[in-house]
Design an enzyme around this catalytic site. Structure first.
Site, PDB file in Angstrom:
ATOM      1  N   ASP A   1      38.734 109.822 -24.870  1.00  0.00           N
ATOM      2  CA  ASP A   1      37.391 110.263 -25.269  1.00  0.00           C
ATOM      3  C   ASP A   1      37.275 110.210 -26.787  1.00  0.00           C
ATOM      4  O   ASP A   1      36.316 109.672 -27.343  1.00  0.00           O
ATOM      5  CB  ASP A   1      37.161 111.696 -24.764  1.00  0.00           C
ATOM      6  CG  ASP A   1      35.790 112.212 -25.152  1.00  0.00           C
ATOM      7  OD1 ASP A   1      34.814 111.458 -24.983  1.00  0.00           O
ATOM      8  OD2 ASP A   1      35.699 113.349 -25.643  1.00  0.00           O
TER       9      ASP A   1
ATOM     10  N   ASP B   1      35.232 107.056 -29.337  1.00  0.00           N
ATOM     11  CA  ASP B   1      34.126 107.315 -30.275  1.00  0.00           C
ATOM     12  C   ASP B   1      34.516 106.815 -31.664  1.00  0.00           C
ATOM     13  O   ASP B   1      33.707 106.222 -32.373  1.00  0.00           O
ATOM     14  CB  ASP B   1      33.815 108.816 -30.358  1.00  0.00           C
ATOM     15  CG  ASP B   1      32.671 109.225 -29.439  1.00  0.00           C
ATOM     16  OD1 ASP B   1      32.513 108.584 -28.379  1.00  0.00           O
ATOM     17  OD2 ASP B   1      31.948 110.184 -29.775  1.00  0.00           O
TER      18      ASP B   1
HETATM   19  C1  IPM Z   1      31.953 110.536 -22.610  1.00  0.00           C
HETATM   20  C2  IPM Z   1      31.319 111.857 -22.899  1.00  0.00           C
HETATM   21  C3  IPM Z   1      31.706 112.839 -21.801  1.00  0.00           C
HETATM   22  C4  IPM Z   1      33.205 113.018 -21.835  1.00  0.00           C
HETATM   23  C5  IPM Z   1      30.997 114.205 -21.871  1.00  0.00           C
HETATM   24  C6  IPM Z   1      29.495 114.062 -21.909  1.00  0.00           C
HETATM   25  C7  IPM Z   1      31.428 115.118 -20.764  1.00  0.00           C
HETATM   26  O1  IPM Z   1      31.682 112.330 -24.153  1.00  0.00           O
HETATM   27  O2  IPM Z   1      31.648 109.937 -21.565  1.00  0.00           O
HETATM   28  O3  IPM Z   1      32.752 110.068 -23.420  1.00  0.00           O
HETATM   29  O4  IPM Z   1      33.730 113.828 -22.618  1.00  0.00           O
HETATM   30  O5  IPM Z   1      33.879 112.334 -21.069  1.00  0.00           O
HETATM   31 MN    MN Z   2      32.904 110.972 -25.307  1.00  0.00          MN
END
Ligand code: IPM
Ligand code: MN
Length: 373
Positions: free
Chosen positions: A247, A251
């Site tokens: 995660d 990002d």
């Molecule tokens: C993602 C998002 C989700 C996650 C959230 C919205 C729960 O950040 O798809 O990366 O943490 O997996």
């Molecule tokens: Mn995420």
């Protein structure tokens, strides 16, 4: 081919961007003689407002029966700052991942020459950046036991992984890494110097590696990986990691391309696969027709690939490249001379249909541009 697609527009900018993907999919259906049947269902804050449940039963049963799910975004600020909220939009997404057994979240990271000026990295570091993150999606700390002491003095989240959970995604990642179009390299990102779960990941990856002698494997602690993604991103090919690390680093990696709004993802597993942009619900932009639909449109392209419609997926990607190279982009990329979400979606769909560039000469394209004065 006929395909039943569940569309979950979700929250924030989800509906606006997903509508553009549907336009593009319709253009593909017409051109290649497919039939895409859409059914629309609720999830997230939208579903809580309308039904009290972030994942209504009828949404789940429609997804289980569908060929694929196209999903927009989830989340609303009214829940973010309320730690005691019992029902949260994200519970819908986590539950659907678990129920559909979407254990692998695949996030391709690449860069576009036309956008390199938008990346926070220097241009020379962006050359040859092309990697794919395999994020485990149904285990780890996200799904372990959660506890909060009655007096609120302590809380815990367990991180648990079974060997079988690690094995299935590891195999999938190796299968991709060995393909001729990849660089035959797999990097496991973990924290094996501290965490027992990470040591199990390493063991499984080492064992699996013996079945893929053509793939070079390396191991990287997540803190180092966070740094390497910035200082030397072209070293990566297939990156395999657990849920929470995936995660975070996905990002981080997304900014290499110049905008978070460009990146697609596919979540696959034993049930119906789901396709969604990696960006969130971006509530500040909701309803303004300014969000970037390309993350969603490229997710639809991944869905086409998953259906085995390779030529169709290529056509969508070509249309997106054409838009980016022609500077037909949204506000996140071009803050003054930008195109609206809906216009960009139409133009990409028109390109797919072959109506551009023949019908839309430069002047016509210019007319569709928004300019803030
Ligand atoms: C993602 C998002 C989700 C996650 C959230 C919205 C729960 O950040 O798809 O990366 O943490 O997996
Ligand atoms: Mn995420």
């Amino acid at each position: 081919m006929k395909k039943n697609i569940v569309v979950i527009e979700g929250d924030g900018i989800g509906p606006e961007v997903t509508k553009q993907s549907v336009k593009v999919l319709n253009a593909i259906a017409e051109l290649f003689n497919h039939e895409f049947v859409y059914s629309y269902h609720l999830m997230g804050a939208d579903a809580i407002d309308k039904t009290g449940n972030p994942l209504p039963d009828e949404t789940l049963s429609a997804c289980l029966k569908a060929d694929a799910v196209l999903f927009g975004a989830i989340g609303h600020p009214k829940f973010d700052n309320d730690p005691s909220a019992k029902v949260r939009p994200e519970q819908g997404l986590l539950r659907i991942r678990k129920e559909l057994q979407l254990y692998a979240n695949i996030r391709p990271i690449n860069t576009y020459a036309a956008l390199s000026h938008l990346s926070p990295l220097k241009e020379d570091r962006l050359k040859n950046v092309d990697f794919i993150i395999f994020r485990e999606l149904t285990g780890g700390i996200y799904f372990g036991k959660k506890e909060l002491a009655a007096d609120g003095s302590q809380a815990s989240d367990d991180c648990v992984y079974s060997r079988a959970e690690i094995e299935r995604i590891t195999k999938l990642a190796f299968e991709l890494a060995k393909k001729p179009e990849r660089k035959q390299k797999l990097t496991l990102v973990d924290k094996a110097n501290v965490l027992e779960t990470s040591r199990l990941w390493r063991k499984v990856v080492q064992e699996t590696a013996t079945q893929y002698p053509e793939v070079k494997v390396d191991y990287m602690f997540v803190d180092n990986a966070a740094m390497q993604i910035i200082i030397n991103p072209s070293q990566f090919d297939v990156v395999l990691t657990e849920n929470m690390f995936g995660d975070i680093i996905s990002d981080e990696a997304s900014v290499l391309s110049g905008s978070l709004g460009l990146l697609p993802s596919a979540s696959i597993g034993t049930g119906t696969a789901m396709f969604e942009p990696i960006h969130g619900s971006y509530p500040q932009a909701a309803g303004k027709d300014i969000a970037n639909p390309i993350g969603s449109i490229l997710s639809a392209a991944m869905m086409l690939e998953y259906f085995g419609m390779i030529e169709e997926a290529e056509r969508v990607k070509e249309a997106v490249n054409w838009a980016l190279n022609s500077k037909i982009v949204t506000k996140d990329i071009e803050p003054v001379n930008f195109y609206f979400t809906s216009t960009l979606g139409e133009m990409i769909a028109d390109y797919v249909s072959g109506k551009i560039p023949e019908l839309n000469k430069k002047e016509n394209i210019e007319l569709r541009k928004s300019t803030i004065i």
